[in-house]
Design a protein around this motif. Structure first.
Motif, PDB file in Angstrom:
ATOM      1  N   LEU A 142       2.608   1.401   8.248  1.00 31.66           N
ATOM      2  CA  LEU A 142       1.500   0.738   7.568  1.00 31.66           C
ATOM      3  C   LEU A 142       2.075  -0.249   6.559  1.00 31.66           C
ATOM      4  O   LEU A 142       2.932   0.125   5.749  1.00 31.66           O
ATOM      5  CB  LEU A 142       0.612   1.757   6.844  1.00 31.66           C
ATOM      6  CG  LEU A 142      -0.055   2.825   7.705  1.00 31.66           C
ATOM      7  CD1 LEU A 142      -0.783   3.823   6.817  1.00 31.66           C
ATOM      8  CD2 LEU A 142      -1.026   2.190   8.688  1.00 31.66           C
ATOM      9  N   PRO A 143       1.625  -1.496   6.574  1.00 37.90           N
ATOM     10  CA  PRO A 143       2.136  -2.473   5.595  1.00 37.90           C
ATOM     11  C   PRO A 143       1.526  -2.225   4.217  1.00 37.90           C
ATOM     12  O   PRO A 143       0.355  -2.515   3.975  1.00 37.90           O
ATOM     13  CB  PRO A 143       1.678  -3.817   6.183  1.00 37.90           C
ATOM     14  CG  PRO A 143       0.456  -3.483   6.995  1.00 37.90           C
ATOM     15  CD  PRO A 143       0.664  -2.093   7.525  1.00 37.90           C
ATOM     16  N   VAL A 144       2.328  -1.656   3.318  1.00 40.71           N
ATOM     17  CA  VAL A 144       1.866  -1.311   1.972  1.00 40.71           C
ATOM     18  C   VAL A 144       2.917  -1.786   0.974  1.00 40.71           C
ATOM     19  O   VAL A 144       4.117  -1.592   1.200  1.00 40.71           O
ATOM     20  CB  VAL A 144       1.656   0.212   1.828  1.00 40.71           C
ATOM     21  CG1 VAL A 144       1.251   0.568   0.408  1.00 40.71           C
ATOM     22  CG2 VAL A 144       0.591   0.698   2.802  1.00 40.71           C
ATOM     23  N   PRO A 145       2.517  -2.404  -0.135  1.00 37.11           N
ATOM     24  CA  PRO A 145       3.500  -2.796  -1.157  1.00 37.11           C
ATOM     25  C   PRO A 145       4.301  -1.594  -1.646  1.00 37.11           C
ATOM     26  O   PRO A 145       3.806  -0.462  -1.662  1.00 37.11           O
ATOM     27  CB  PRO A 145       2.626  -3.378  -2.281  1.00 37.11           C
ATOM     28  CG  PRO A 145       1.369  -3.811  -1.600  1.00 37.11           C
ATOM     29  CD  PRO A 145       1.148  -2.827  -0.491  1.00 37.11           C
ATOM     30  N   ASP A 146       5.529  -1.838  -2.062  1.00 35.29           N
ATOM     31  CA  ASP A 146       6.425  -0.745  -2.435  1.00 35.29           C
ATOM     32  C   ASP A 146       5.887   0.094  -3.578  1.00 35.29           C
ATOM     33  O   ASP A 146       6.145   1.301  -3.644  1.00 35.29           O
ATOM     34  CB  ASP A 146       7.799  -1.309  -2.817  1.00 35.29           C
ATOM     35  CG  ASP A 146       8.807  -0.204  -3.106  1.00 35.29           C
ATOM     36  OD1 ASP A 146       9.096   0.587  -2.193  1.00 35.29           O
ATOM     37  OD2 ASP A 146       9.285  -0.121  -4.252  1.00 35.29           O
ATOM     38  N   GLU A 147       5.133  -0.509  -4.498  1.00 36.91           N
ATOM     39  CA  GLU A 147       4.616   0.271  -5.618  1.00 36.91           C
ATOM     40  C   GLU A 147       3.632   1.349  -5.172  1.00 36.91           C
ATOM     41  O   GLU A 147       3.350   2.289  -5.922  1.00 36.91           O
ATOM     42  CB  GLU A 147       3.962  -0.629  -6.668  1.00 36.91           C
ATOM     43  CG  GLU A 147       3.000  -1.639  -6.128  1.00 36.91           C
ATOM     44  CD  GLU A 147       3.647  -2.989  -5.883  1.00 36.91           C
ATOM     45  OE1 GLU A 147       2.975  -4.003  -6.115  1.00 36.91           O
ATOM     46  OE2 GLU A 147       4.817  -3.028  -5.467  1.00 36.91           O
ATOM     47  N   PHE A 148       3.115   1.249  -3.938  1.00 39.91           N
ATOM     48  CA  PHE A 148       2.215   2.272  -3.402  1.00 39.91           C
ATOM     49  C   PHE A 148       2.886   3.086  -2.295  1.00 39.91           C
ATOM     50  O   PHE A 148       2.205   3.775  -1.536  1.00 39.91           O
ATOM     51  CB  PHE A 148       0.941   1.623  -2.851  1.00 39.91           C
ATOM     52  CG  PHE A 148       0.189   0.802  -3.858  1.00 39.91           C
ATOM     53  CD1 PHE A 148      -0.260   1.364  -5.036  1.00 39.91           C
ATOM     54  CD2 PHE A 148      -0.056  -0.545  -3.633  1.00 39.91           C
ATOM     55  CE1 PHE A 148      -0.948   0.605  -5.977  1.00 39.91           C
ATOM     56  CE2 PHE A 148      -0.745  -1.315  -4.561  1.00 39.91           C
ATOM     57  CZ  PHE A 148      -1.188  -0.738  -5.739  1.00 39.91           C
TER      58      PHE A 148
END
Length: 362
Positions: A153-159
């Motif tokens: 899943l493409p999710v920003p690293d902070e999440f």
């Protein structure tokens, strides 16, 4: 120039309309990320780790951010239960060899330290797990000789902390099947936490909105006691800065208690801030504005709540935060049981609080 309209935390429609970057959806995807890791494991992604030979150590190599925090949480919560010691490093150690399991975790497959660690592990015969996008230099340097738990899943690293946690838990279970690891239960708990923190729920039944309200317009420190909670506090501090552009300190609970007692008049620094009694009778028209007070959110495990509450007793600006805290909910949460599950739940809560803080600021 048009002024940016402030959005209230109770305004669900306004919050959703302001979320043009899909941050709420990303912060709510922790359960889905864990299920993606579980699906990869079910498909045989970690079969190469299963061996009759007991691993000498599990080495977690992460450069920065959520991956490093996840490694620290795993070592703190499962280091004493796993059959092999868990070591968290920023590069491959010189002693890594065939008896070791090496996990490289990052969101950047071009990170030289991570690429070098993976290549070293493969060259020396270690069982290597890649919890990172399997592409670019990382893929070239390992030539398919690794177990891969790439993000689906493409999710920003902070999440992405819960994805790293799930990858670590799955790896530890593959190395030591005696460990009780249930990724499906963890995913369900994270989904439940995301639902409790949804924009449609009002402030007093929404733990993430409650945290956002307490952070707004205050000097705040996230405090934890022990390696796992300190890692969570650092993750929360980093997320607040990266997502909400709000500076929040991360500190040990002992340091936070000293700071609160000094500003409350229990120790040194009485002249630096007003006491609770002073604040009660303060009149800004005659006395001027009060100095801004420090507020501490004490992160704690459910089993440690009583001890932590005793340590902050009498401090008006200290608030306990546990996985079971669901303010005024009609059906209180049963909470996550295991320590790593509680850390994951609190991580999601802090991440969603950061999103709300950003949205209300516009």
């Amino acid at each position: 120039m048009n002024a940016t309209r402030a959005i209230d935390l109770e305004d669900a429609d306004g919050l959703l309309a302001a979320d043009r970057d899909g941050l709420l959806r990303a912060a709510s995807s922790a359960g889905a990320q864990v299920r993606a890791i579980a699906a990869a494991v079910d498909e045989g992604a970690l079969e190469t780790l299963r061996s009759s030979d007991r691993a000498r150590s599990v080495i977690w190599v992460a450069g920065r951010g959520s991956a490093e925090s996840a490694g620290a949480m795993l070592a703190a919560t499962l280091g004493g239960a796993a059959s092999a010691p868990i070591t968290v490093l920023s590069e491959a150690p010189p002693w890594v060899g065939p008896l070791d399991v090496l996990v490289v975790a990052t969101d950047d497959p071009g990170d030289p330290a991570i690429v070098g660690a993976a290549a070293t592990g493969v060259r020396r015969g270690a069982r290597v797990v890649v919890a990172a996008p399997y592409e670019g230099p990382l893929r070239d340097s390992t030539a398919g000789r690794t177990a891969v738990l790439a993000p689906r899943l493409p999710v920003p690293d902070e999440f992405g902390l819960c994805r790293y946690l799930a990858a670590g838990l799955a790896t530890l279970h593959a190395v030591d099947p005696r460990l009780s690891i249930d990724l499906a239960a963890l995913a369900d708990e994270l989904d439940a936490e995301a639902l409790r923190n949804s924009a449609a729920r009002d402030l007093f039944t929404n733990p993430a909105k409650t945290i956002a309200a307490r952070l707004s317009e205050h000097h705040v420190a996230l405090a934890g006691d022990g390696a796992g909670m300190l890692a969570l506090a650092r993750h929360g501090s980093s997320t607040m800065l990266r997502v909400a552009h709000h500076v929040v300190a991360a500190a040990g609970l002992a340091d936070a208690v000293v700071a609160l007692r000094s500003t409350a008049g229990f120790g040194s620094g009485l002249d630096q801030a007003a006491s609770s009694a002073d604040a009660l009778f303060h009149d800004e028209e005659f006395d001027g504005p009060l100095p801004e007070r420090l507020r501490v959110l004490a992160l704690t495990l459910t089993d440690d709540r009583t001890v932590t509450a005793a340590r902050v007793a009498g401090l008006d600006d200290a608030y306990l935060v546990t996985a079971q805290d669901v303010p005024d909910a009609p059906q209180p949460s049963t909470g996550a049981g295991r320590a790593e599950q509680q850390l994951a739940v609190l991580a999601v809560r802090l991440e969603m609080a950061a999103v709300y803080l950003r949205l209300v600021r516009g």
